[in-house]
Design a protein around this motif. Structure first.
Motif, PDB file in Angstrom:
ATOM      1  N   PRO A  21      35.195  57.932  51.183  1.00 38.73           N
ATOM      2  CA  PRO A  21      36.400  57.573  51.947  1.00 38.73           C
ATOM      3  C   PRO A  21      36.163  56.373  52.857  1.00 38.73           C
ATOM      4  CG  PRO A  21      35.981  59.939  52.103  1.00 38.73           C
ATOM      5  CD  PRO A  21      34.831  59.325  51.368  1.00 38.73           C
ATOM      6  N   VAL A  22      34.999  56.230  53.394  1.00 33.82           N
ATOM      7  CA  VAL A  22      34.690  55.081  54.251  1.00 33.82           C
ATOM      8  C   VAL A  22      34.717  53.808  53.426  1.00 33.82           C
ATOM      9  CG1 VAL A  22      32.924  54.012  55.697  1.00 33.82           C
ATOM     10  CG2 VAL A  22      33.315  56.476  55.836  1.00 33.82           C
ATOM     11  N   LEU A  23      34.097  53.864  52.240  1.00 30.35           N
ATOM     12  CA  LEU A  23      34.077  52.700  51.373  1.00 30.35           C
ATOM     13  C   LEU A  23      35.486  52.371  50.887  1.00 30.35           C
ATOM     14  CD1 LEU A  23      32.498  50.519  49.938  1.00 30.35           C
ATOM     15  CD2 LEU A  23      32.084  52.114  48.063  1.00 30.35           C
ATOM     16  N   ALA A  24      36.253  53.394  50.539  1.00 26.90           N
ATOM     17  CA  ALA A  24      37.629  53.165  50.097  1.00 26.90           C
ATOM     18  C   ALA A  24      38.445  52.540  51.232  1.00 26.90           C
ATOM     19  CB  ALA A  24      38.262  54.465  49.637  1.00 26.90           C
ATOM     20  N   SER A  25      38.229  53.003  52.452  1.00 31.59           N
ATOM     21  CA  SER A  25      38.925  52.454  53.616  1.00 31.59           C
ATOM     22  C   SER A  25      38.541  50.989  53.827  1.00 31.59           C
ATOM     23  CB  SER A  25      38.577  53.284  54.847  1.00 31.59           C
ATOM     24  OG  SER A  25      39.062  52.660  56.007  1.00 31.59           O
ATOM     25  N   LEU A  26      37.253  50.710  53.679  1.00 32.27           N
ATOM     26  CA  LEU A  26      36.801  49.315  53.836  1.00 32.27           C
ATOM     27  C   LEU A  26      37.377  48.416  52.747  1.00 32.27           C
ATOM     28  CD1 LEU A  26      33.042  49.810  54.812  1.00 32.27           C
ATOM     29  CD2 LEU A  26      34.915  48.999  56.265  1.00 32.27           C
ATOM     30  N   LEU A  27      37.422  48.943  51.518  1.00 31.23           N
ATOM     31  CA  LEU A  27      37.993  48.150  50.417  1.00 31.23           C
ATOM     32  C   LEU A  27      39.480  47.872  50.667  1.00 31.23           C
ATOM     33  CD1 LEU A  27      36.282  49.801  47.319  1.00 31.23           C
ATOM     34  CD2 LEU A  27      35.778  47.578  48.346  1.00 31.23           C
ATOM     35  N   ALA A  28      40.184  48.867  51.175  1.00 25.13           N
ATOM     36  CA  ALA A  28      41.604  48.676  51.491  1.00 25.13           C
ATOM     37  C   ALA A  28      41.769  47.666  52.611  1.00 25.13           C
ATOM     38  CB  ALA A  28      42.244  50.007  51.863  1.00 25.13           C
ATOM     39  N   GLU A  29      40.905  47.734  53.605  1.00 26.18           N
ATOM     40  CA  GLU A  29      40.936  46.780  54.728  1.00 26.18           C
ATOM     41  C   GLU A  29      40.668  45.359  54.231  1.00 26.18           C
ATOM     42  OE1 GLU A  29      40.898  45.643  58.853  1.00 26.18           O
ATOM     43  OE2 GLU A  29      41.113  47.692  58.166  1.00 26.18           O
ATOM     44  N   ILE A  30      39.700  45.218  53.349  1.00 20.62           N
ATOM     45  CA  ILE A  30      39.381  43.899  52.783  1.00 20.62           C
ATOM     46  C   ILE A  30      40.578  43.358  52.003  1.00 20.62           C
ATOM     47  CG2 ILE A  30      37.966  42.709  51.062  1.00 20.62           C
ATOM     48  CD1 ILE A  30      35.616  44.482  51.989  1.00 20.62           C
ATOM     49  N   ALA A  31      41.210  44.208  51.220  1.00 21.87           N
ATOM     50  CA  ALA A  31      42.377  43.769  50.440  1.00 21.87           C
ATOM     51  C   ALA A  31      43.504  43.337  51.367  1.00 21.87           C
ATOM     52  CB  ALA A  31      42.839  44.883  49.508  1.00 21.87           C
ATOM     53  N   ALA A  32      43.722  44.083  52.466  1.00 23.43           N
ATOM     54  CA  ALA A  32      44.765  43.731  53.430  1.00 23.43           C
ATOM     55  C   ALA A  32      44.439  42.401  54.109  1.00 23.43           C
ATOM     56  CB  ALA A  32      44.933  44.840  54.457  1.00 23.43           C
ATOM     57  N   GLN A  33      43.157  42.228  54.469  1.00 24.43           N
ATOM     58  CA  GLN A  33      42.744  40.970  55.108  1.00 24.43           C
ATOM     59  C   GLN A  33      42.926  39.785  54.153  1.00 24.43           C
ATOM     60  OE1 GLN A  33      41.811  40.441  58.272  1.00 24.43           O
ATOM     61  NE2 GLN A  33      42.238  42.590  58.719  1.00 24.43           N
ATOM     62  N   ARG A  34      42.602  39.994  52.898  1.00 26.02           N
ATOM     63  CA  ARG A  34      42.772  38.914  51.915  1.00 26.02           C
ATOM     64  C   ARG A  34      44.248  38.546  51.778  1.00 26.02           C
ATOM     65  NH1 ARG A  34      38.445  39.965  47.114  1.00 26.02           N
ATOM     66  NH2 ARG A  34      36.669  39.404  48.395  1.00 26.02           N
ATOM     67  N   GLU A  35      45.110  39.550  51.798  1.00 24.86           N
ATOM     68  CA  GLU A  35      46.557  39.293  51.702  1.00 24.86           C
ATOM     69  C   GLU A  35      47.026  38.478  52.907  1.00 24.86           C
ATOM     70  OE1 GLU A  35      50.271  39.057  50.237  1.00 24.86           O
ATOM     71  OE2 GLU A  35      48.553  39.857  49.160  1.00 24.86           O
ATOM     72  N   GLN A  36      46.529  38.840  54.103  1.00 20.90           N
ATOM     73  CA  GLN A  36      46.898  38.087  55.302  1.00 20.90           C
ATOM     74  C   GLN A  36      46.384  36.645  55.229  1.00 20.90           C
ATOM     75  OE1 GLN A  36      45.479  40.284  58.690  1.00 20.90           O
ATOM     76  NE2 GLN A  36      47.412  41.421  58.888  1.00 20.90           N
ATOM     77  N   VAL A  37      45.177  36.471  54.763  1.00 25.28           N
ATOM     78  CA  VAL A  37      44.618  35.128  54.623  1.00 25.28           C
ATOM     79  C   VAL A  37      45.454  34.310  53.639  1.00 25.28           C
ATOM     80  CG1 VAL A  37      42.640  33.825  53.736  1.00 25.28           C
ATOM     81  CG2 VAL A  37      42.272  35.721  55.312  1.00 25.28           C
ATOM     82  N   SER A  38      45.828  34.924  52.541  1.00 18.33           N
ATOM     83  CA  SER A  38      46.645  34.248  51.538  1.00 18.33           C
ATOM     84  C   SER A  38      47.997  33.829  52.134  1.00 18.33           C
ATOM     85  CB  SER A  38      46.846  35.163  50.334  1.00 18.33           C
ATOM     86  OG  SER A  38      47.700  34.553  49.393  1.00 18.33           O
ATOM     87  N   GLU A  39      48.604  34.722  52.932  1.00 12.61           N
ATOM     88  CA  GLU A  39      49.880  34.388  53.579  1.00 12.61           C
ATOM     89  C   GLU A  39      49.710  33.238  54.557  1.00 12.61           C
ATOM     90  OE1 GLU A  39      51.292  37.990  55.357  1.00 12.61           O
ATOM     91  OE2 GLU A  39      51.669  38.955  53.422  1.00 12.61           O
TER      92      GLU A  39
END
Length: 175
Positions: A21-39
């Motif tokens: 769950p920690v790794l899944a949470s980190l992966l989700a956080e990374i994906a969200a950060q990438r989306e923000q960077v892209s925006e």
């Protein structure tokens, strides 16, 4: 071991086990950060395009204001230039005055003043002012046969049309 790639780096995950769950949470956080960077990158690209358009617009406006200012200064000088041209054609200029006239013409040319209108030019009502019309068979399109006063431009701005006599074909239906 299988490897799951959340992006540029590889993280080891034991085979057959879901990520913690920690790794899944980190992966989700990374994906969200990438989306923000892209925006943000998209926003920056739009801002840069807007700024480039603004700079082009300001540059175009500056040139238009410069042409208008030059037109306001040069238009009243055109009769003076015409007078010097007539005096030169009549041979009434002394060498000293002729050198002053040449210097004035050079200075006006450096400011962008261009004369136009020559015998043989095709008549264009947007840049020629027809003072007289001579009819001649076999002349098509109408041409400038006499230039009474040259026209002048600064950049794309017309200061004065050339005043000409036009030679053209007889009117349709005329005998």
């Amino acid at each position: 071991m299988n490897r799951i790639s959340p992006g540029p780096g590889l993280l080891p995950v034991p085979a057959g086990q879901p990520p913690s769950p920690v790794l899944a949470s980190l992966l989700a956080e990374i994906a969200a950060q990438r989306e923000q960077v892209s925006e943000r990158v998209d926003e920056l690209c739009r801002l840069r395009a807007d700024y480039d358009g603004y700079r082009r617009h300001v540059r175009r406006d500056r040139l238009a204001v410069r042409e208008a200012a030059l037109a306001n200064v040069l238009t009243p000088l055109l009769p003076v230039v015409d007078g010097f041209d007539r005096a030169r054609a009549a041979g009434d200029l002394t060498p000293g005055v002729a050198s002053v006239v040449d210097a004035l013409e050079d200075a006006l040319a450096a400011l962008g003043l261009r004369a136009f209108g020559a015998v043989g030019d095709v008549f264009d009502p947007y840049v020629h002012d027809a003072l007289a019309l001579q009819v001649a068979a076999g002349v098509d399109p109408p041409i400038c046969s006499t230039v009474h006063e040259p026209g002048y431009r600064v950049g794309e701005r017309l200061l004065r049309p050339a005043r000409v006599t036009v030679t053209g074909p007889p009117a349709a239906g005329a005998r």
